[in-house]
Design a protein around this motif. Structure first.
Motif, PDB file in Angstrom:
ATOM      1  N   GLN A   1     -34.227  25.378 -18.830  1.00  0.00           N
ATOM      2  CA  GLN A   1     -34.069  26.312 -19.950  1.00  0.00           C
ATOM      3  C   GLN A   1     -33.031  27.396 -19.671  1.00  0.00           C
ATOM      4  OE1 GLN A   1     -38.061  27.695 -20.737  1.00  0.00           O
ATOM      5  NE2 GLN A   1     -38.500  25.959 -22.075  1.00  0.00           N
ATOM      6  N   ASP A   2     -32.693  27.645 -18.421  1.00  0.00           N
ATOM      7  CA  ASP A   2     -31.644  28.613 -18.113  1.00  0.00           C
ATOM      8  C   ASP A   2     -30.280  28.045 -18.480  1.00  0.00           C
ATOM      9  OD1 ASP A   2     -33.524  30.324 -17.105  1.00  0.00           O
ATOM     10  OD2 ASP A   2     -33.219  29.730 -15.027  1.00  0.00           O
ATOM     11  N   ALA A   3     -29.406  28.925 -18.939  1.00  0.00           N
ATOM     12  CA  ALA A   3     -28.037  28.513 -19.238  1.00  0.00           C
ATOM     13  C   ALA A   3     -27.261  28.382 -17.927  1.00  0.00           C
ATOM     14  CB  ALA A   3     -27.370  29.531 -20.156  1.00  0.00           C
ATOM     15  N   VAL A   4     -26.582  27.257 -17.762  1.00  0.00           N
ATOM     16  CA  VAL A   4     -25.825  27.013 -16.528  1.00  0.00           C
ATOM     17  C   VAL A   4     -24.381  26.680 -16.895  1.00  0.00           C
ATOM     18  CG1 VAL A   4     -25.644  25.662 -14.403  1.00  0.00           C
ATOM     19  CG2 VAL A   4     -27.904  26.131 -15.394  1.00  0.00           C
ATOM     20  N   VAL A   5     -23.464  27.336 -16.175  1.00  0.00           N
ATOM     21  CA  VAL A   5     -22.031  27.098 -16.359  1.00  0.00           C
ATOM     22  C   VAL A   5     -21.454  26.644 -15.021  1.00  0.00           C
ATOM     23  CG1 VAL A   5     -19.798  28.108 -16.970  1.00  0.00           C
ATOM     24  CG2 VAL A   5     -21.891  28.902 -18.113  1.00  0.00           C
TER      25      VAL A   5
ATOM     26  N   LEU B   1     -28.424  29.093 -26.049  1.00  0.00           N
ATOM     27  CA  LEU B   1     -28.613  30.531 -25.835  1.00  0.00           C
ATOM     28  C   LEU B   1     -27.415  31.355 -26.294  1.00  0.00           C
ATOM     29  CD1 LEU B   1     -30.373  30.706 -22.345  1.00  0.00           C
ATOM     30  CD2 LEU B   1     -31.329  31.414 -24.530  1.00  0.00           C
ATOM     31  N   PHE B   2     -26.208  30.878 -25.973  1.00  0.00           N
ATOM     32  CA  PHE B   2     -25.015  31.667 -26.294  1.00  0.00           C
ATOM     33  C   PHE B   2     -24.426  31.304 -27.655  1.00  0.00           C
ATOM     34  CE2 PHE B   2     -25.375  32.454 -21.797  1.00  0.00           C
ATOM     35  CZ  PHE B   2     -24.897  33.741 -21.641  1.00  0.00           C
ATOM     36  N   GLY B   3     -24.740  30.122 -28.166  1.00  0.00           N
ATOM     37  CA  GLY B   3     -24.318  29.761 -29.517  1.00  0.00           C
ATOM     38  C   GLY B   3     -22.925  29.190 -29.641  1.00  0.00           C
ATOM     39  N   TYR B   4     -22.246  28.942 -28.502  1.00  0.00           N
ATOM     40  CA  TYR B   4     -20.885  28.409 -28.558  1.00  0.00           C
ATOM     41  C   TYR B   4     -20.911  26.888 -28.448  1.00  0.00           C
ATOM     42  CZ  TYR B   4     -19.707  33.260 -27.463  1.00  0.00           C
ATOM     43  OH  TYR B   4     -19.604  34.626 -27.484  1.00  0.00           O
TER      44      TYR B   4
END
Length: 357
Positions: free
Chosen positions: A29-33, A54-57
């Motif tokens: 569930q965490d956003a990972v880049v 989460l960020f919507g992009y």
């Protein structure tokens, strides 16, 4: 996986990494880049699905572009540059940050993790855990708690003082008025007690779990029992405790013990209530139990279940006071367990289980 502008496939991890690890990061569930440092600036090479949510992009709009251009507000550019410099030097970042999403600013726990690899063009990973709602509720609760505590104490002191003056001014010919003023004074004392419990609970909840440390619980039990024996000379408070027992707990453990024993005494209508306090090791030797038995009326099952978490807190079921909640949260902060059973004395058996050290 997706195709970048050069027609090459990119993933959060290179293809030679374990499939299970790539699957995990893709679905947490965490956003990972996954990023590459270009002139010490993180350029997005891939993102997981949680980042998109989460960020919507859209993934296609951000891959192979500078990460900070999308998520760092301009007034926080210097902070982001500092974090990026640490990543470039091989340091791990761990900080609460504000970042921009398509819906506005949100608060995150950010972890920047370098990924030194000669076989990959990736230089690191940025992981974002959304803390927005948690932080918001925490701050709102702090405000409400502090305002209520202050106002509750102030108003209760006023009521108690006026009730005391009223009792002094009344004579024996006004029995009904005396009785009413006595009830008012008693209720004001209870309100002051609630305000005190709320202050202690706030203190406990603000303490980090790292406060837990090895301590001998035997002197704490002795001190708690001795103080309550003096306060309740009509009661029998027996103990069955060893010479010492070292457990992991926060320093407020004595307060929890006092609350359990005091609860057993104050809620017992008997003229001579009985309480027994024991300390016993578990069969495995890894845990120690502080057990308080009484001959008081049983704590209602719903109240037990609400405090232990086996039932939800509702407008009708929330516990009759704050004492057991205080005990619960002290035990939780100590990494232990609070449990309720029936006592062989005919009443309640409250067990505080803590890890031995």
């Amino acid at each position: 996986m997706h195709i970048n502008e050069h027609g090459a496939e990119t993933e959060l991890f290179p293809v030679d990494e374990p499939e299970g690890l790539r699957h995990l990061v893709g679905h947490i569930q965490d956003a990972v880049v996954a990023f590459e440092l270009v002139d010490d600036e993180p350029v997005i090479r891939s993102v997981n699905e949680s980042f998109v949510e989460l960020f919507g992009y859209d993934r296609e709009d951000v891959v192979d572009t500078p990460l900070n251009d999308h998520i760092v507000p301009e007034w926080l550019a210097d902070e982001a540059d500092t974090l990026d410099s640490r990543t470039a030097s091989g340091a791990i970042n761990y900080r609460r940050v504000q970042r921009r999403t398509t819906d506005g600013l949100r608060e995150f726990l950010y972890r920047g993790i370098p990924y030194p690899s000669e076989s990959s063009r990736l230089d690191g990973f940025a992981v974002y855990t959304d803390l927005t709602e948690i932080n918001r509720k925490e701050r709102q609760l702090q405000v409400v708690t502090r305002v209520l505590r202050h106002n509750l104490r102030t108003e209760a002191n006023t009521i108690e003082g006026n009730a005391a003056q009223l009792l002094e001014s009344l004579d024996g010919e006004h029995e009904d008025a005396v009785r009413t003023a006595t009830v008012i004074e008693g209720r004001a004392e209870r309100l002051l007690g609630l305000a005190g419990d709320a202050a202690q609970i706030d203190d406990v909840l603000q303490s980090p779990r790292s406060d837990a440390a090895p301590l001998d619980c035997v002197p704490l039990v002795r001190a708690a029992v001795e103080g309550l024996r003096n306060a309740h000379p009509e009661a029998t408070v027996d103990t069955d405790i060893p010479d010492s027992m070292t457990v992991s707990a926060i320093p407020r453990l004595q307060l929890a013990i006092e609350n359990v024993v005091e609860n057993a005494l104050e809620h017992n209508p008997a003229d001579e209530p009985t309480v027994r306090v024991r300390i016993e090791p578990s069969e495995s030797g890894r845990w120690a139990d502080i057990i308080v038995d009484d001959d008081a009326p049983p704590i209602p099952p719903m109240e037990r279940n609400v405090v232990t978490g086996d039932a939800d807190v509702t407008p009708k079921h929330h516990g009759s006071g704050l004492g057991l909640w205080l005990v619960k949260w002290i035990v939780d902060r100590s990494g232990g367990e609070l449990a309720f059973e029936d006592s062989d004395l005919g009443g309640n058996s409250v067990r505080i289980r803590l890890q031995q050290e």
